[in-house]
Design an enzyme around this catalytic site. Structure first.
Site, short mmCIF file in Angstrom:
data_model
loop_
_atom_site.label_atom_id
_atom_site.label_comp_id
_atom_site.label_asym_id
_atom_site.label_seq_id
_atom_site.Cartn_x
_atom_site.Cartn_y
_atom_site.Cartn_z
N ASP A 17 37.13 40.68 32.30
CA ASP A 17 36.45 40.97 33.57
C ASP A 17 34.97 41.29 33.30
O ASP A 17 34.08 40.79 34.00
CB ASP A 17 37.15 42.15 34.24
CG ASP A 17 36.78 42.35 35.70
OD1 ASP A 17 36.41 41.37 36.38
OD2 ASP A 17 36.88 43.50 36.18
N GLU B 192 42.97 45.70 44.73
CA GLU B 192 41.70 46.40 45.00
C GLU B 192 40.96 45.78 46.19
O GLU B 192 40.35 46.50 46.98
CB GLU B 192 40.81 46.34 43.74
CG GLU B 192 39.66 47.30 43.78
CD GLU B 192 38.99 47.42 42.41
OE1 GLU B 192 39.69 47.76 41.44
OE2 GLU B 192 37.78 47.16 42.32
N ASP B 193 40.99 44.47 46.31
CA ASP B 193 40.11 43.80 47.27
C ASP B 193 40.81 43.06 48.41
O ASP B 193 40.13 42.44 49.24
CB ASP B 193 39.19 42.82 46.53
CG ASP B 193 38.18 43.54 45.64
OD1 ASP B 193 37.87 44.71 45.94
OD2 ASP B 193 37.72 42.96 44.66
N HIS C 95 44.12 40.29 39.21
CA HIS C 95 43.59 41.62 38.93
C HIS C 95 42.83 42.26 40.08
O HIS C 95 42.73 43.48 40.13
CB HIS C 95 42.71 41.61 37.66
CG HIS C 95 41.31 41.10 37.86
ND1 HIS C 95 41.01 39.76 37.94
CD2 HIS C 95 40.14 41.74 38.01
CE1 HIS C 95 39.70 39.61 38.11
NE2 HIS C 95 39.15 40.80 38.16
#
Ligand code: ZN
Length: 183
Positions: A127, A70-71, A66
């Protein structure tokens, strides 16, 4: 003859764990002990599987992956090629647009929570459970009380918009929220 399908589902989930471990290999969490980043996606998958009884391999693989887009430098196309369009789509649903300022990203998480797919809502719920546990047990060293409280309150706003997807895990969230830091 061996059952093929469960073995292949399990293989996909394990492959997602290995892929995420590789992508996050140089990252650390923000806790004082700077834990390896992969502990976080692994914790999500464990919450879903152990505490939520979730055995859908698409959801579990998406939980493990997940934060990769994004990272890390991972792309949606890369996830689609490696894990299929369904997994990639769930990951993209829970991926913030990092070109936006942080307050706007946080606002959009609240706004989008209600309309995401069930799978994306499950990943988002896990999360928030994991992040609240981390902030309660081993917060970033430079987070004062108000920032920790604000994080708890924002996480609850997100979860309140997706309630109904998994009452059991929502109760786990509420129990976790009860540890909201106070003076
Ligand atoms: Zn996360």
């Amino acid at each position: 003859m061996m059952e093929r399908r469960p073995a292949s589902d399990l293989a996909t989930v394990l492959r997602a764990a290995a892929f995420a471990a590789h992508k996050h290999r140089n990252q650390r969490r923000k806790d004082a002990g700077a834990s390896p980043y992969i502990n976080h996606p692994l914790a999500l998958a464990a919450v879903l599987a152990h505490e939520g009884g979730v055995d859908d391999p698409v959801t579990l693989a998406a939980a493990l992956l997940h934060d990769t887009v994004e990272d890390t430098e991972t792309t949606a196309q890369e996830l689609a090629s490696a894990f299929g369009a369904e997994v990639a789509a769930v990951v993209m649903e829970v991926t913030d647009d990092k070109t936006l300022p942080k307050p706007e990203r946080k606002r959009l998480q609240v706004e989008h929570a209600a309309t995401m797919s069930d799978r994306a809502q499950l990943v988002k719920l896990a999360d928030k459970i994991c992040n609240l546990r981390d902030v309660a047990a081993s917060p970033p060293a430079d987070w004062p009380l108000e920032r920790r409280q604000a994080y708890f309150d924002w996480a609850k706003q997100v979860v309140d918009r997706l309630r109904g997807v998994h009452p059991g895990l929502e109760a786990v969230f509420d129990a976790t929220f009860a540890a909201r830091p106070v003076d």
